[in-house]
Design an enzyme around this catalytic site. Structure first.
Site, PDB file in Angstrom:
ATOM      1  N   SER A  74     -57.054 -23.765 -59.788  1.00 16.35           N
ATOM      2  CA  SER A  74     -55.693 -23.252 -59.838  1.00 16.35           C
ATOM      3  C   SER A  74     -55.275 -23.173 -61.289  1.00 16.35           C
ATOM      4  CB  SER A  74     -54.785 -24.223 -59.083  1.00 16.35           C
ATOM      5  OG  SER A  74     -53.477 -24.163 -59.587  1.00 16.35           O
ATOM      6  N   LYS A 132     -57.320 -28.690 -57.908  1.00 13.33           N
ATOM      7  CA  LYS A 132     -57.579 -27.961 -56.652  1.00 13.33           C
ATOM      8  C   LYS A 132     -59.031 -27.494 -56.502  1.00 13.33           C
ATOM      9  CE  LYS A 132     -54.815 -26.577 -54.094  1.00 13.33           C
ATOM     10  NZ  LYS A 132     -53.971 -25.414 -54.278  1.00 13.33           N
ATOM     11  N   HIS A 192     -57.377 -26.913 -28.718  1.00 12.98           N
ATOM     12  CA  HIS A 192     -55.997 -26.860 -29.217  1.00 12.98           C
ATOM     13  C   HIS A 192     -55.849 -27.609 -30.549  1.00 12.98           C
ATOM     14  CE1 HIS A 192     -54.794 -25.664 -25.067  1.00 12.98           C
ATOM     15  NE2 HIS A 192     -55.712 -26.534 -24.721  1.00 12.98           N
ATOM     16  N   GLN A 240     -62.123  13.946 -41.645  1.00 14.14           N
ATOM     17  CA  GLN A 240     -62.555  13.594 -43.011  1.00 14.14           C
ATOM     18  C   GLN A 240     -62.254  12.139 -43.336  1.00 14.14           C
ATOM     19  OE1 GLN A 240     -62.140  16.379 -46.335  1.00 14.14           O
ATOM     20  NE2 GLN A 240     -60.829  14.854 -47.271  1.00 14.14           N
ATOM     21  N   SER A 252     -62.772  15.275 -50.881  1.00 15.14           N
ATOM     22  CA  SER A 252     -63.334  14.060 -50.317  1.00 15.14           C
ATOM     23  C   SER A 252     -64.485  13.533 -51.162  1.00 15.14           C
ATOM     24  CB  SER A 252     -63.826  14.342 -48.904  1.00 15.14           C
ATOM     25  OG  SER A 252     -64.832  15.326 -48.920  1.00 15.14           O
ATOM     26  N   GLU A 278     -60.855 -17.898 -47.036  1.00 13.52           N
ATOM     27  CA  GLU A 278     -59.575 -17.258 -46.729  1.00 13.52           C
ATOM     28  C   GLU A 278     -59.695 -15.737 -46.747  1.00 13.52           C
ATOM     29  OE1 GLU A 278     -56.186 -20.006 -48.527  1.00 13.52           O
ATOM     30  OE2 GLU A 278     -57.806 -19.712 -49.959  1.00 13.52           O
TER      31      GLU A 278
END
Lengths: 464, 464, 464, 464
Positions: B275, B281, B153, B320, B20, B288
């Site tokens: 982009s 863009k 909505h 662990q 670990s 996001e």
């Protein structure tokens, strides 16, 4: 809600997916209380007349009686509990019923109802934990000095007392109860009523009054937040999920302890089931179901969080699913807590089997290591290696516990090991020795029981 | 840990699944603090000498410097952070290093380290929320009277003010901060150190002393609970998951608001990406990613709960995995909170676009219904039907807002609608009107900002 | 099951947590079919007489009629559907009823019932997807050349055709249908009946016969696996969860498209709801509920997996919860698929609004880059930089699309850009140009619709 | 990607949240293969020259060598694996490197890479399962007639053979392998390359060629679906999660069997760990970690599903998180499968302890019931009651198994029970008797082993 300017009827699938009355009718009590408080406030503010408020009040009381007695007929076409009650009220009392919805909306109404319901459900869940703690305290006291193996990795590690083991759960449940109380408080923060659809209202209402009448700490400070937020439900369900991990751990231990391989305990008949084909079985079904229901409660939280994630403000219909999930989590939880209490009340432990098991597996090896440190001044890491060699030898000679190996054999490993050392290696000595704060010694267990009784008693008095 | 009486070396897959150190080395600071406190206590209780304690202290300080500066070489064969540090200490100072592990075990050691780490991580997360709240307050004040559509909505429901909308998140984050503070407190309850492997110890230690030195409220009351329980981590991660639903809701709104269809806002260059193929863009990547990371945090809780579910006492290796999950949740959270703060600091809103959008969709219909109730004494449900008819007519005539329909058209529906009524139907009037407590009126927004500044300032002072 | 040697009655909480009849009565049809097949096989093997088998058959048919018509009274004290039916059968026909349970157990019985139910539910879910695909194909064909913005990051990226967009879902659902078919097949592998409690039976039964009668591909090869495994249910629910991500993506798009900011589409009245306070609202409630139910289905899988995790063989009561979760997932799914079909059948798109939106945001920038590569032989990465500069200039000049900027302005950036290049920049040209396989050109869309119709038609014929 | 028209640099937090190179560099092999195929296709279609394609090919091969040998330096400022490789390629070969990105986008590129990676990971996981099945077959054959208790509810139900028990897992893993193969096939359906950003491309490319070169079954049929969908990853991870429930069930049994209370088995030294304080411990750490990792894999699925839920088309940055989750699930899985194989290869069983345990708990009670049915013609439900009475009596008399009670005692309950009946009640007789298809009889186990060897061998040959 359909109606108004819509030309066409809803599709039947639409009705089926949209109707919530099957689920939210459970909020009827809170919905009626909320409406009574709202009407009283509208009258106090001069928005409706005192007489209208009285009629509304009487009508709602009558509806409450009808629902409580099962006479009320819910109508799926009316979608939800709010419209079912309002429609019935208007049927009963006419015009004043049509005035009730002034300065509110279903959005603040359902948030208010649901917060109230959640707060009360948290209170009740806390009471169930308290009752379970009392049972655990009783059983811990009875078994304060019963020796059993303490496990790590399900391997025998050291002898402990059963009382000590049971008290570990009293500690866990205490933290759970604190979290439930916090969740109840959070649900009673910020009464949404009067937030209206999302933007507040222009009517001169007194939101402090409704908040007070309904037992909230005050009105919600922002109308958008008031109708859009469900963190109170997420908090409550997360607390149940956390507590359910504790309940399921004890349930798992019941399954293990009552298995023939362990033989540590036996469930009462009232908490065992048989088999349709194997007449001798005593199955711990309730304990197994607690394990499974704990998984379901965690998934209820998961679903709730996933539903609210990335949902733009304010109210969206996705939130309709919050109630089914929250109700399900509380229902599962209530069954688990009650079943665990019932099992723990009546389970019988087998002192001899547990004591014999505690002997095996060289469970007192650490006592020897500690003695070497204390009495012979050996560094712990060195003592650890010496004891490792002793265990290896004992195992080779076919012993199952160190206390059954002769002193002379120990001394071939390390001559500093003497009769005094070997005398520490019985399980009874071992548990008595571990008497530091929080340790497993019977005396410590009895003290802890007394401390918990006082603490829980004080809590009860405080509440009374 | 291998060694002692085992003949064979561990399999390499065994080493890979078991080690670990790659994860838990992150606990080095807490592990060293814990060991320093433990050594000081052992000396105070006469279990080791003062001189040994001093050597241990100096050795640990040197190791801390090495780790902080990146010079320390972690060894996977030594499995975890505890053995890496202890082995290095013994290399450096010899015999006293071999005495450090007296009256403790890795089980209580890791629980102590992890609780300390979690408490601090909660504190830091709370600070991050507070910084985000400050930014939201600044932006809310700037935009106290900027009108935008309030959605339910994702349909235009009523005009609201942007300031009011941003303040909704201040409320949510405040509850999140309360929950984080509670989680931090819970992690500082009950210091596990001295619980040893599971049963307490027979050495005459002073657990109150180590608890105090490490900033806990006291020692854990039950040694089994102390080494087996991870509800502090579950609580912390659940709180992050709940808060992440709020962060992701605002992130979702950033995605919507900056989309060309909304055009409500524009992210700064520093928070936009382009982009590889579409040079025009401006992508809200960070927003996001916040949405996605919120899902991951909830799943971290799910995994943790599922791991602890039905796990018999005391320590089991399953635990662990708790650290990787908890670290991951805090790392995700920290990025989300910081990114949201950065975006909100520099986002620019488009007043005109928002105001135009607020006009559309008959957003002030409720104002008319409320006027009918207030001025004409019509029951709300009846007013609702009248307004429904007005909207239908306006839509048929090609209007996008009620305020653009002529009075005469209203009066063909209901003659009680007069010029005063129609004057209420502008979006500016509408937001001003909703000035009840918690409402969207600019004046209410400004008051709320001041109240929050005072509250958060007071909090800062308290902490300072 | 209680009884036999137990002295005490079960606790009422025990009965409440243990009874499953409320949930598993839904398996009545499969339970009766299974019992009929079992009785026929017992008779064929000479274990019961032909006459006994006939009596059992008739009794079960009568019970089936009773249940189908709602006359059957389920008794919670009889725990589950198996005992309810068997008890009623014995009431009706006496002795032969007491022989039916020979060479089987409730463990293999419930596994058989549940596998059959799951297989059929997968079949039905596949039919629902197929119906949804048909609607999507119709709508795609109608809108094969309707231009709309194609988004990435919810930013306008390039113009696409609506038909092309809808066909993307047809592809997704096709993979979902393949997965559902695989899940159905898996549920029909290995009939558990005759595995008895866990070890098989000593009666000379013919497991191939019952498997065949019930439509399985054969008997399960290992009796422990047969009664302990639920991967068929996990597989089915995981497939639903995956498909639900697709349904919820389209649902999210419905919410966006019908919002006033987008204005791309309008739901029919039958699939819209209004508001109790805002009479003008057209809320996409069903689409929102699909999003929420998708979250619930994923959580159902999570709960199932968590329940089965680490459960020792063979049957354990934890598995009782599998049915509630699986039923819930299918119920949610069925509503989602039906609601989405209904919405998509009747949604109306707004050609002009979509086309206008497609123009904005410099959506055809890539066309220019591609032209520079093709016509001017510029490397793509260089073309990309040139177009970036064009967009910057156009934005500075206040244009919303490249096609509205004058050629001369382009030429100040790069003189190689000519009239032919600028002519490519209309949205109609842009979608026509992208006619490679899988591209958005209307011609490609129409071809794809025909291909899908043929494929789905062939599938239907195959099934018929 | 920043650059082009952006004035300001990204914020450092933005860079931290946005960069994926730390995770997606693992796709380097697939990314290079994809680029090689793309370049070859561009040349074949005349979009770049043969010479350019050759330079690209050589450059990519050189980069592959650098990455494989650890010489490649990844740059976080270049965000992801695609830009890192492309930038290095352009550094190396100049102009042709700038032409490589023609007719593709990062959206189709990453989808292609990730599908290839997932397909291969599924193949490898299937191989790991096959290797584990081989070990289980070997151990099942060795222990075909070793008797152990068969449990339900962890209560002794009936004697079974260990070989039979191990074969149950061979069955489960076979279904898992089928699901993995289906997931691999699904990942190889529909090559996304050439879908470009989302709408396809106007370049005259040959998507069939790249699909074929990369081993896909063909090109993806819809460009939006190609870049937006991740159901192949969801499917793969769900299959791992389902299989992990099986691995964790066997892991749980290892924990139980090696606990001193069971004493059924002992792990080899190479698969045991000790304790820092209890030198005698043999801890089944790897088995416990398998349980925990199974929970993590299920949560990875949950996170993935939650991320994709309700995500509008086409690509969104949320999808960046898909790789970390999928990689994590496969890494966990690979460790679990390998560790389980290692443990099962070397675990030693204790025949005597298991046999003794199988005797206890009246495990052969059902044999008596079955005998009463067969030999005395008693209806099963009546036989069940008679045997229940026998067990009660035996328990009262202090017996632990029916076979140790005298015949005369049986006959006080029911005189039809004779010596022949009592002779059936030994555990060896009991397992031999259950020789129906799928039953636990040693002969059946040996047949099943042969059948599986043939089936798995045939599979291997098919693949070879």
């Amino acid at each position: 809600m359909w109606g108004g300017r819509f030309a066409a009827k809803p599709d039947t699938v639409m009705q089926a997916i949209n109707a919530s009355i099957g689920v939210d009718k459970r909020l009827w009590r809170e919905d009626i209380e909320g409406s009574k408080a709202h009407a009283a406030m509208l009258a106090a503010c001069g928005i409706i007349t005192r007489d209208e408020a009285d009629k509304i009040h009487e009508g709602l009381e009558a509806i409450a009686l009808d629902i409580a007695s099962g006479r009320f007929v819910f109508d799926e076409a009316l979608e939800d509990i709010h419209l079912n009650i309002e429609a019935r009220l208007t049927d009963m009392i006419g015009e004043p019923g049509r005035r009730l919805h002034t300065a509110r909306s279903r959005n603040d109404q359902v948030a208010t109802d649901f917060k109230l319901w959640t707060a009360r459900a948290c209170d009740a869940a806390g009471d169930a934990l308290s009752a379970l703690q009392q049972v655990l305290l009783d059983r811990a006291e009875e078994h304060a000095d019963w020796v059993m193996p303490g496990f790590t990795h399900l391997q025998t590690a050291m002898p402990i007392t059963l009382g000590h083991h049971l008290l570990a759960y009293v500690e866990m449940l205490d933290r759970d109860a604190m979290r439930l109380a916090a969740a109840a408080s959070m649900a009673r923060e910020g009464c949404p009523l009067g937030a209206a659809a999302l933007a507040g209202t222009g009517f001169p209402i007194d939101r402090g009054m409704t908040a007070k009448l309904l037992g909230f700490d005050g009105p919600a400070g922002n109308s958008l937040d008031a109708v859009s937020s469900r963190d109170f439900a997420l908090q409550a369900v997360s607390v149940l999920a956390i507590c359910a991990t504790h309940l399921s751990r004890l349930a798992e231990e019941i399954v293990l302890w009552t298995s023939p391989q362990f033989g540590f305990a036996r469930l009462s008949d009232a908490w065992s089931t048989g088999s349709s084909i194997m007449p001798q079985k005593r199955n711990p079904d309730a304990a197994e179901l607690i394990r499974a229901k704990a998984s379901r409660i965690a998934a209820d939280f998961q679903a709730l969080a996933s539903i609210v994630n990335a949902l733009p403000l304010a109210y969206a219909k996705d939130l309709q699913e919050d109630k089914a999930l929250t109700f399900s989590a509380f229902d599962s939880f209530d069954l688990c807590a009650a079943a665990l209490r019932g099992m723990m009340q009546t389970i019988r432990f087998n002192r001899q089997t547990m004591a014999l098991a505690a002997e095996k597996g060289f469970s007192t090896a650490t006592e020897l290591a500690d003695w070497l440190v204390r009495a012979a001044g050996i560094a712990f890491r060195d003592a650890h290696h010496i004891v490792g060699a002793c265990v290896k030898k004992a195992e080779a000679l076919g012993h199952e516990s160190l206390s059954s190996m002769a002193l002379s054999e120990f001394q071939t490993i390390d001559p500093r090991i003497n009769a005094e050392a070997v005398a520490q290696l019985s399980v009874d000595k071992a548990v008595e020795a571990r008497d530091s704060l929080g340790g497993t010694a019977p005396q410590r267990v009895r003290e802890a029981v007394q401390r918990w009784r006082a603490a829980l008693g004080a809590l009860d008095e405080e509440e009374a």
